[in-house]
Design an enzyme around this catalytic site. Sequence first.
Site, PDB file in Angstrom:
ATOM      1  N   TYR A 139    -154.539 -32.805 -39.521  1.00 33.86           N
ATOM      2  CA  TYR A 139    -153.310 -33.238 -38.840  1.00 33.86           C
ATOM      3  C   TYR A 139    -152.254 -33.698 -39.843  1.00 33.86           C
ATOM      4  CZ  TYR A 139    -150.216 -35.921 -35.774  1.00 33.86           C
ATOM      5  OH  TYR A 139    -149.112 -36.411 -35.109  1.00 33.86           O
ATOM      6  N   GLY A 159    -146.307 -36.941 -22.772  1.00 32.17           N
ATOM      7  CA  GLY A 159    -145.969 -37.697 -23.966  1.00 32.17           C
ATOM      8  C   GLY A 159    -144.490 -37.740 -24.304  1.00 32.17           C
ATOM      9  N   LYS A 193    -148.327 -32.145 -40.865  1.00 30.03           N
ATOM     10  CA  LYS A 193    -147.098 -32.918 -40.788  1.00 30.03           C
ATOM     11  C   LYS A 193    -146.403 -33.014 -42.150  1.00 30.03           C
ATOM     12  CE  LYS A 193    -147.358 -33.667 -36.383  1.00 30.03           C
ATOM     13  NZ  LYS A 193    -146.411 -33.022 -35.448  1.00 30.03           N
TER      14      LYS A 193
END
Length: 260
Positions: A154, A13, A158
């Site tokens: 998630y 990635g 963040k």
Amino acid sequence: MPRTSVITGAASGIGKATKELLEQRGERVIGVDLHDAEVVADLSTAEGRGALVDAVREVSGGRIDAVYAVAGLAIPAPATVAVNFFGTVASIEGLRPLLAGSEAPRAVVVSSMAALMASDDELVALLTDGDEPAAMDRAQVLAKEPSTTGQLIYASTKVALSRWVRRKAATAEWAGAGIPLNAVAPGVIATPMTADLIDTEQERESLLKVVPMPLNGIAEPIVVARLLAWLNSAENTHLCGQIVYVDGGSDAVLRGDSVW
């Protein structure tokens, strides 16, 4: 003398794209990942985080110029909490002393535009307080419903990571030591993490209704890598504590004037 950079999540990635870009530019890169890396370490555990720092110190000779904290997970499980927040913070804090000998020390973290989405206030608070056991317990509760509350994990990591950067960047340990600390917040990037979400045209269209990217749509990892490379270059002398959205316009569409 070539700059020496450390990249977590270097095997795939955004991390892989960044590693390849820096190496093309003549930098020395110490990649960190669970496999296929110069340093193999598991950021989900305290032992793995400590092993990362020890191994980088040995491989680098005790001096590095930049840290790229890219490693992350996006699964509705406690492991995402362990890697995305506690693994990132521990690795970047642990590596900070190795930046002391650099003429242009730099550090950057990968957050996400998901921080603009729904999150769990309790989990965010526990992450912000640095309470890993309690945060893992809360994530375990959220993960019981993976398609609903599990999806908040998630985004919560963040949010907390962006807050950490904002709170730490201007302190004596970072700005006071001449180290710009910033973050990037990507939109939808074509990586193994998002492969299942953008496999078909219908899936891509559906995702872009939630994450609007009017400027050129879904991006390739190199787009983020180029921004990361500049943030950690010697050219960046004054950008401090910024969360830079590289999202094709998602932030502008979703938040508009609200931040001003």
